[in-house]
Design a protein around this motif. Structure first.
Motif: not given
Length: 478
Positions: A395-405
């Motif tokens: 779930d990347t809805s609360a992260l900036i675009h294309a965030s990495w692990w």
């Protein structure tokens, strides 16, 4: 283990042997840094998103001390200023040798008031031989005047020939901006002053001091020294400030004009290191994009998606952080296993098949270097990334675009909660290849590089990296 795309397969770093069989997680590749000790430096007043940013006397003073070990006394002599100018110009022998100074190595000038035992003597000789001092009377022990400082600075900045093209009318027009009596300076001195005004060597903030005349303050001198550095291309190498209105356009322009770095001679060496399983990947970079930022205020952040960089700048602005920004093109190379399927090439992603059927992949990436206003903002960066730019789930809805692990960002100076790793580096001309590793693996990598390229410039140093990337080097997937 989280699966990643070909483009984000930037695990290019010299990893532990246990990583050899892993499909690599989304992570950044690496840039160069120089290890140094940390101090609580403050760059200047913190501004939250200024529309116009101007370097202050304190900014220049901090840079001069960090890069040249120059710290001006409050009560300045002309000799102090001469020594500072010479230190700037002689640091990389960038001061141009003029026609009248072509025999400077043969004969030193016969100064009438300075001998070889005086502290300013060598500096005065250097400036005389480079056409910056024109007389044999130096008056090094006199208090530095505002006008003497300008006359030295304009020639040290490289504007001497320009100044002497000024006709009287153009000279008078420029000097009128100061609001001084035109009779106050005449002849070549007036031309030099006019050129200093028109070129911006003298910012408007120094006009009142010139109207007043008299002794130059340390702030006055630091600003002039900073402007000399800028005019000589020796100050910070950056595309702008994170608070600039056009910073996003500059980021896009820098990214669009960056191509995969070829450097064929260097690439041949490090490609063989990949074939030999000496490293799992490497970066190619160009030293001409080095930022020349102050180490203790600098962080380097790597990624491959330009939209991520734009949102990262916006994130910093939203958190009240302003910083200098430099964009550095980077190419990441790594082994692409044949069982991953047929690779698809693009202008920003190329592959070369090797003997065992695998490929060496070359992917366009970038590093962004930030110089923060103070060490507190640099320290805050880690918490901001962990909260808004690091994946912990699908779930990347609360992260900036294309965030990495495993985001990658690192410091040349010590930071709390940042582990230490090593960079193993080979340089040929302007280009260098680097591969990050755990400290304990560095010696073997260096030795392997030397066997492949005994005549190359090979070095290794330690630096401080974010914890998620350190975990990645240890074989962890998150």
């Amino acid at each position: 283990m989280k699966k990643i795309t070909q483009i984000t397969l930037a695990a290019l770093l010299a990893a532990p042997v246990t990583l050899g069989s892993l499909s690599l997680p989304a992570s950044a590749s690496a840039a160069s840094a120089t290890s140094a000790g940390q101090s609580q430096a403050v760059k200047g007043p913190v501004a939250q998103t200024p529309s116009v940013y101007t370097e202050s006397a304190a900014n220049y003073a901090q840079f001069l001390q960090a890069k040249y070990n120059i710290q001006l006394p409050k009560q300045l002599t002309k000799g102090d200023f001469i020594k500072a100018i010479a230190a700037i110009l002689e640091a990389d022998q960038a001061a141009p040798v003029t026609d009248e100074a072509s025999d400077s190595e043969v004969k030193a000038p016969a100064f009438t008031d300075l001998n070889s035992n005086d502290s300013a003597y060598k500096a005065a000789v250097s400036l005389y031989n480079n056409g910056i001092l024109s007389g044999t009377e130096v008056r090094a022990n006199d208090k530095l005047s505002t006008y003497a400082a300008v006359f030295i600075a304009v020639k040290a900045a490289g504007f001497k020939e320009l100044a002497y093209t000024y006709p009287e009318t153009k000279t008078a027009k420029a000097i009128a901006k100061l609001g001084i009596n035109p009779a106050r300076v005449q002849g070549q001195a007036a031309q030099e002053l006019a050129a200093a005004i028109d070129t911006g060597l003298i910012p408007e903030s120094l006009y009142p001091a010139l109207r007043k005349g008299g002794e130059a303050s340390s702030d006055f001198a630091n600003i002039l020294l900073g402007r000399v550095l800028t005019s000589q291309g020796k100050y910070k190498n950056e595309i702008g400030r994170s608070g600039d209105a056009d910073i996003y356009s500059k980021l896009y322009a820098a990214y669009r004009t960056a191509d995969l770095i070829e450097a064929p001679e260097l690439r041949t060496i490090v490609d063989q290191a990949l074939r030999n399983d000496l490293v799992t990947g490497y970066n190619l970079k160009d030293s001409r994009f080095d930022s020349n930022f102050i180490d203790e205020l600098t962080l380097t952040y790597g990624h491959d998606d330009i939209r991520h960089a734009v949102q990262l700048i916006g994130l910093l602005r939203s958190e009240g952080i302003d910083a200098d920004v430099q964009f550095q093109p980077k190419t990441s190379a790594f082994i692409y296993l044949k069982e991953w399927g047929e690779p698809k090439e693009t202008p920003d992603y190329k592959v070369t098949q090797i003997e065992n059927g695998n490929y060496i992949a070359y992917a366009k990436e970038y590093d962004i270097q930030f110089e923060f206003n103070n060490t507190a903002d640099k320290t805050r960066f880690n918490d901001i990334i962990l909260k808004y730019a690091k994946k912990n789930s699908d779930d990347t809805s609360a992260l900036i675009h294309a965030s990495w692990w495993q985001p990658l960002y690192y410091s040349p100076t010590a930071l709390a909660k940042y582990p230490v790793i090593a960079n193993n580096k080979i340089s040929l001309g302007n280009y260098y290849a680097q591969s990050f590793s755990l400290k304990e693996n560095s010696k073997a990598i260096q030795e392997g590089f030397r066997k492949l390229a005994p005549d190359a410039d090979i070095s290794s140093y330690t630096f401080w990296v974010d914890q998620p990337f350190f975990n990645y080097l240890n074989g962890e997937s998150e």
